[in-house]
Enzyme design. Structure first.
Site, PDB file in Angstrom:
ATOM      1  N   CYS A  88       0.795  -1.224   0.000  1.00 42.91           N
ATOM      2  CA  CYS A  88       0.000   0.000   0.000  1.00 42.91           C
ATOM      3  C   CYS A  88       0.834   1.284   0.000  1.00 42.91           C
ATOM      4  O   CYS A  88       0.460   2.241  -0.701  1.00 42.91           O
ATOM      5  CB  CYS A  88      -0.997  -0.003   1.150  1.00 42.91           C
ATOM      6  SG  CYS A  88      -0.360  -0.556   2.730  1.00 42.91           S
ATOM      7  N   ARG A  97       7.503 -11.046   5.433  1.00 45.87           N
ATOM      8  CA  ARG A  97       7.108 -10.801   6.824  1.00 45.87           C
ATOM      9  C   ARG A  97       7.914 -11.681   7.759  1.00 45.87           C
ATOM     10  O   ARG A  97       8.118 -12.870   7.501  1.00 45.87           O
ATOM     11  CB  ARG A  97       5.605 -11.030   6.998  1.00 45.87           C
ATOM     12  CG  ARG A  97       4.833 -10.046   6.139  1.00 45.87           C
ATOM     13  CD  ARG A  97       3.371  -9.979   6.396  1.00 45.87           C
ATOM     14  NE  ARG A  97       2.761  -8.984   5.533  1.00 45.87           N
ATOM     15  CZ  ARG A  97       1.453  -8.839   5.362  1.00 45.87           C
ATOM     16  NH1 ARG A  97       0.619  -9.634   6.007  1.00 45.87           N
ATOM     17  NH2 ARG A  97       0.982  -7.896   4.560  1.00 45.87           N
ATOM     18  N   GLN A 114       0.882 -11.232  -2.890  1.00 49.37           N
ATOM     19  CA  GLN A 114      -0.514 -10.879  -2.649  1.00 49.37           C
ATOM     20  C   GLN A 114      -1.171 -10.425  -3.952  1.00 49.37           C
ATOM     21  O   GLN A 114      -0.562  -9.707  -4.743  1.00 49.37           O
ATOM     22  CB  GLN A 114      -0.607  -9.729  -1.643  1.00 49.37           C
ATOM     23  CG  GLN A 114      -0.221 -10.078  -0.228  1.00 49.37           C
ATOM     24  CD  GLN A 114      -0.410  -8.882   0.687  1.00 49.37           C
ATOM     25  OE1 GLN A 114       0.108  -7.806   0.420  1.00 49.37           O
ATOM     26  NE2 GLN A 114      -1.158  -9.067   1.761  1.00 49.37           N
ATOM     27  N   ASP A 144      -2.977  -7.988  -4.579  1.00 50.38           N
ATOM     28  CA  ASP A 144      -3.245  -6.826  -3.731  1.00 50.38           C
ATOM     29  C   ASP A 144      -3.816  -5.674  -4.546  1.00 50.38           C
ATOM     30  O   ASP A 144      -3.294  -5.345  -5.618  1.00 50.38           O
ATOM     31  CB  ASP A 144      -1.930  -6.388  -3.081  1.00 50.38           C
ATOM     32  CG  ASP A 144      -2.146  -5.671  -1.765  1.00 50.38           C
ATOM     33  OD1 ASP A 144      -3.304  -5.603  -1.315  1.00 50.38           O
ATOM     34  OD2 ASP A 144      -1.156  -5.190  -1.194  1.00 50.38           O
ATOM     35  N   HIS A 191      -5.750  -1.589  -4.241  1.00 47.84           N
ATOM     36  CA  HIS A 191      -6.127  -0.434  -3.431  1.00 47.84           C
ATOM     37  C   HIS A 191      -7.027   0.462  -4.259  1.00 47.84           C
ATOM     38  O   HIS A 191      -6.676   0.836  -5.388  1.00 47.84           O
ATOM     39  CB  HIS A 191      -4.881   0.317  -2.954  1.00 47.84           C
ATOM     40  CG  HIS A 191      -4.035  -0.518  -2.044  1.00 47.84           C
ATOM     41  ND1 HIS A 191      -2.992  -1.293  -2.513  1.00 47.84           N
ATOM     42  CD2 HIS A 191      -4.124  -0.763  -0.719  1.00 47.84           C
ATOM     43  CE1 HIS A 191      -2.459  -1.955  -1.507  1.00 47.84           C
ATOM     44  NE2 HIS A 191      -3.121  -1.658  -0.405  1.00 47.84           N
ATOM     45  N   LYS A 238     -11.883  -4.018   9.166  1.00 46.36           N
ATOM     46  CA  LYS A 238     -11.808  -4.867   7.974  1.00 46.36           C
ATOM     47  C   LYS A 238     -12.883  -5.948   8.012  1.00 46.36           C
ATOM     48  O   LYS A 238     -13.363  -6.346   9.074  1.00 46.36           O
ATOM     49  CB  LYS A 238     -10.433  -5.520   7.851  1.00 46.36           C
ATOM     50  CG  LYS A 238     -10.118  -6.546   8.924  1.00 46.36           C
ATOM     51  CD  LYS A 238      -8.734  -7.159   8.707  1.00 46.36           C
ATOM     52  CE  LYS A 238      -8.400  -8.152   9.831  1.00 46.36           C
ATOM     53  NZ  LYS A 238      -7.055  -8.739   9.659  1.00 46.36           N
ATOM     54  N   HIS A 257      -8.290  -1.179   1.008  1.00 46.10           N
ATOM     55  CA  HIS A 257      -7.372  -2.271   0.709  1.00 46.10           C
ATOM     56  C   HIS A 257      -8.181  -3.542   0.440  1.00 46.10           C
ATOM     57  O   HIS A 257      -9.179  -3.799   1.106  1.00 46.10           O
ATOM     58  CB  HIS A 257      -6.450  -2.577   1.899  1.00 46.10           C
ATOM     59  CG  HIS A 257      -5.725  -1.397   2.465  1.00 46.10           C
ATOM     60  ND1 HIS A 257      -4.350  -1.319   2.509  1.00 46.10           N
ATOM     61  CD2 HIS A 257      -6.175  -0.259   3.050  1.00 46.10           C
ATOM     62  CE1 HIS A 257      -3.990  -0.195   3.093  1.00 46.10           C
ATOM     63  NE2 HIS A 257      -5.084   0.468   3.428  1.00 46.10           N
TER      64      HIS A 257
END
Length: 673
Positions: free
Chosen positions: A364, A393, A411, A413, A415, A498, A546
Site C-alpha cells: 500500500c 514478513r 498478494q 493486492d 487499493h 476490515k 485495501h
C-alpha cells in the site's frame, strides 16, 4: 427460609423462578444432564455475564443461562477439565513433574510439564489409562478462593504456578499471559482460586491454580484421547525453559470423538505439504531458508493459471495493473505507519549506500506514491490499482506452516481510492468480486468476520468519528450479502476496520481468505497527504480501501491443495491429459494427439516409460491427472482412444476429435469434474 428470585434465560424464552436462599445453579437444571455449567449475571451490577460452576450459589436477581456440554463454551469447559485430569495423571505417574499451564484450544487442550525426559508414545498410553481411572473415580471439582500468600504456601513446589501468581500482581488485579499458540491463560480476575479434585471421601486427591469453571465431576468427561507430545517454551518465549507439552482432545460423546478423529485422518491425507512433495509441486529448501517456498514446474503451472485468471478478472472489474519494487527506503514505512505499528512483522533494515532500506511487508505505501504522482480529479475516482506484490514478513519460526504461513509471498493486492460517498459501493464491489473469485475456484461455503478496534488499546490510530463511520460502512455492506457475520473485536488493522472472508473447505475446516479494509489514515495530511480535486474545485482527502482477494497466492494454493486433496479441477491441473500407450508402437499415435491438444492450449503428456499399461494408469491416478487417453491397435486403426476419467469411469472407442472436445469443454467451463 428466605427466598430469592432468579431468571433462567434460554434462546427462546426467559423464565422467572422463585427459589430458596442458598440454591445452587445445578438445582435449576437437575433434569438436564447435558448442562454442565451456567452463565450468570446480576441485574444490580454492570458486570459482564460470567461462566460459573454448577455449584455456584445464586443471588437475588441473577440472570442464569444453562451451558450445554456440546456448546462452544461447554466444550471449552469439558476440555479444560480434561486437562486437569491429564495433569493429575502425569503427577501420579511422574511425581517429579512440575506444572505449567493447561488451557482449552481449538478442538482440544494441552498441558505443559517440566520433566527430565520427554514423553514417549508408550507414556501417553499409560497416561490415558490413568486418566480413565480418575474419570471413573468420579472426583469432584471444588473451587476455593485463596489469597496470594496462601496460594504460594500451597503451591510452594510448583515454580511455574508461583510465577503466575507473581504475574497476577495482587489479588485485586488481573492479567493475561499469551501463549504462542494463542491460548489466553488468565491468572487473576479479581480473586485467586484453586480447584481441588475431591475423592469420594471428600479428601483432596489433587489441586491446581485455576480460574475455572469446571465440570461438576470427572465422570462427566464422556470421551477423550491424548494425541501427541511436543516441546514448547514456557509462556511461548524461546528465552525460557523448554517444557513438554501433551496435546489431547475431548468431546461430548464417543461419536463426536470418532468423527473428529476421522476428520484428523482426512486432514492428514490432504496435508498440502505431503501432497506438494508427492505431486512435485513445491518445496522448501533449507539452503534458502524457512518459510520461503520454491515452485517446481507443475506447481508453477497452477500458480500461473491462478495468476493469469485473477489478473484477467481484475482488469474486467476496472483495475489497472501496476508494479512496485521489493525494497524501499525506511522512511516510507514510517510515513505509512507500518514501522511504528507493525515493525515487529518487518525484517531488519538493510544498509544501501549508507541509507536504511526495508524489505516491504505490504504494497500500500508504494501504491499511495503512484496515486500521489500527479493531481487527481474526482472524475477519476474510484481509482483502482492492482498488482501481484511480493512481500516479506518476519514470522516466528514456530508459526511457519507449509504454504499457509510463510515469510515470503505474493498478494493479489489492490487499493481503491474513492470519495467518502463512493466508499460503500466500492466496498460492496470488492466484497462481491472476492466472493465470486472464490466460487470460481470451487470454494462456496463461507461466512464473514468484521474486525473492529479495541478503543482501550493504543495500537489503533484515528478519531472515534472516523472509526465509527468506517465500521458502519463495512457492517452495512457485510450484512447486505446475507452471509453470517461474526464480530472480531480488537482484530482491526491499526489504520481501520476490515471484513475478512472465512471459507470452509471440503472437510469443513475454516480458512481465512481475503480481506477488505477501510483506511482513512494513510491518505491523511499526517501520512501521504493524498488529495483529489472535488467538483467545487476544493481539495479533498480520498478514502483508501485495501483488498486482497486470495490473501496470498501461496496460502490460497495450499488451501486449494487440501480442499481438492490434490485432485485439481481440469482447468487448474498441471497435467490435464495423460496419454497411455498400451505398447511402444502406439507412442507416436499418442504423441501426435498430444501435439494437437497442446495446439489447443491444453496441457497434455504421454507416458513413454517401459511400465505396463496398468502401472501407467496407476501412476496417472497417483498424480491425480483428470483425463487419461489410452490407445492400442484397435484405437489406432479406428482413429480413437479409450477415454478414462480420474474417478475410474472409462468410455472406449471415443474418436480423437471427440476426446479433444471433451477435454477442451471441461477446461473452458472450469468444471470441477
Amino acid at each position: 427460609m428466605s427466598q430469592l428470585t432468579v431468571t433462567v434465560i434460554r434462546p427462546d424464552e426467559r423464565t422467572e423462578q422463585t427459589v430458596e436462599t442458598g440454591t445452587k445453579a445445578w438445582q435449576l437444571f437437575a433434569d438436564e444432564p447435558e448442562v454442565i455449567a451456567a452463565r450468570v449475571s446480576t441485574r444490580s451490577t454492570d458486570d459482564e455475564p460470567a461462566l460459573r460452576d454448577l455449584s455456584h450459589e445464586l443471588s437475588e436477581g441473577d440472570l442464569v443461562e444453562p451451558v450445554a456440554i456440546d456448546s462452544a463454551d461447554g466444550r471449552d469447559i469439558l476440555r479444560h477439565s480434561c486437562a486437569h485430569v491429564l495433569a493429575q495423571a502425569v503427577q501420579d505417574l511422574f511425581p517429579e513433574a512440575k506444572l505449567g499451564i493447561g488451557p482449552p484450544i481449538t478442538d482440544g487442550f494441552y498441558y505443559d510439564f517440566d520433566v527430565e525426559t520427554p514423553f514417549t508414545p508408550a507414556d501417553l498410553e499409560k497416561l490415558e489409562s490413568r486418566m480413565r481411572k480418575i474419570i471413573k473415580e468420579n472426583q469432584r471439582f471444588s473451587r476455593r478462593v485463596v489469597g496470594d500468600d496462601e496460594a504460594r504456601v500451597e503451591l510452594a513446589e510448583e515454580p511455574y504456578k508461583l510465577e503466575l501468581i507473581g504475574l497476577k500482581g495482587g489479588a485485586s488485579t488481573s492479567s493475561t499471559t499469551q501463549d504462542f499458540e494463542g491460548a489466553n491463560v488468565e491468572v487473576g480476575a479479581g480473586e485467586l482460586t484453586i480447584y481441588d479434585n475431591l475423592d469420594r471421601k471428600g479428601e483432596v486427591a489433587w489441586k491446581d491454580l485455576c480460574r475455572g469453571p469446571h465440570l461438576p465431576t470427572t465422570r462427566r468427561i464422556p470421551a477423550f484421547k491424548l494425541m501427541r507430545s511436543a516441546a514448547a517454551y514456557w509462556r511461548g518465549d524461546e528465552k525460557n525453559k523448554q517444557l513438554q507439552r501433551v496435546y489431547g482432545t475431548a468431546w461430548e460423546s464417543k461419536e463426536a470423538l470418532d468423527d473428529y478423529l476421522h476428520r484428523i485422518e482426512e486432514a492428514e491425507r490432504r496435508d498440502h505439504r505431503k501432497l506438494g512433495r508427492d505431486l512435485d509441486l513445491f518445496s522448501f529448501p533449507d539452503e534458502i531458508g524457512s518459510g520461503l517456498p520454491v515452485f517446481h514446474p507443475k506447481g508453477g503451472v497452477i500458480k500461473r493459471a491462478m495468476e493469469d485468471y485473477v489478473r484477467e478478472r481484475h482488469i474486467q472489474e476496472g483495475f489497472e495493473y501496476v508494479g512496485t519494487p521489493h525494497i524501499a527506503k525506511e522512511g516510507l514505512f514510517h510515513t505509512s505507519g507500518h514501522l511504528p505499528y507493525y515493525g515487529e512483522g518487518m525484517y531488519p533494515a538493510l544498509d544501501v549506500d549508507g541509507m536504511e532500506y526495508r524489505l516491504k511487508a505490504m504494497n500500500c505505501p508504494m501504491h499511495n506514491l503512484i496515486y500521489r504522482s500527479r493531481q487527481r480529479s474526482y472524475r477519476e475516482l474510484p481509482l483502482r490499482l492492482f498488482e501481484f506484490g511480493h512481500v516479506y514478513r518476519h514470522e516466528k519460526s514456530g508459526v511457519i506452516h507449509g504454504l499457509t504461513r510463510v515469510r515470503g509471498f505474493a498478494q493479489d493486492d489492490s487499493h481503491s481510492y474513492c470519495t467518502p460517498e463512493q466508499a460503500p459501493d466500492e466496498v460492496a464491489h470488492l466484497l462481491n468480486f472476492m466472493l465470486s473469485l472464490l466460487r470460481d475456484f470451487g470454494i462456496d461455503d463461507f461466512y464473514l468476520e468484521l474486525s473492529t478496534r479495541d478503543a482501550s488499546k493504543d495500537k489503533f490510530i484515528g478519531s472515534d468519528e472516523d472509526w465509527a463511520v468506517a465500521t458502519q460502512v463495512l457492517e452495512d455492506v457485510a450484512r447486505a450479502t446475507g452471509l453470517e457475520l461474526v464480530p472480531d473485536p480488537g482484530g482491526a488493522a491499526y489504520y481501520g476496520p476490515k471484513i475478512s472472508v472465512q471459507a470452509r473447505d471440503a472437510i469443513g475446516r475454516t480458512w481465512q481468505m481475503g480481506t477488505v479494509q477501510y483506511d482513512f489514515n494513510q491518505p491523511s495530511a499526517d501520512r501521504f497527504n493524498l488529495e483529489y480535486v472535488a467538483a467545487d474545485g476544493t481539495r479533498q482527502q480520498p478514502v483508501m480501501i485495501h483488498s486482497a482477494k486470495f490473501g496470498s497466492i501461496e496460502r490460497f494454493m495450499g488451501v486449494l491443495v487440501e480442499h481438492y486433496a490434490g485432485a485439481f479441477p481440469p482447468w487448474l491441473a498441471p497435467v490435464q491429459v495423460q496419454g497411455i500407450p498400451i505398447a511402444e508402437r502406439h507412442n507416436d499415435y499418442l504423441l501426435d494427439l498430444a501435439r494437437r491438444m497442446k495446439a489447443e492450449g491444453l496441457r497434455a503428456d504421454v507416458d513413454l516409460s517401459d511400465d505396463r499399461m496398468q502401472k501407467k494408469i496407476r501412476n496417472a491416478q497417483l498424480q491425480k491427472v483428470p483425463f487419461m487417453l489410452i490407445a492400442g491397435d484397435d484405437d489406432v486403426e479406428a482413429g480413437a482412444v479409450s477415454f478414462r476419467y480420474r474417478d475410474g469411469r472409462q468410455d472406449n472407442g471415443v474418436p480423437v476429435d471427440e476426446a479433444i472436445r471433451r477435454v477442451a469443454e471441461a477446461v473452458a467451463s472450469r468444471s470441477q469434474v
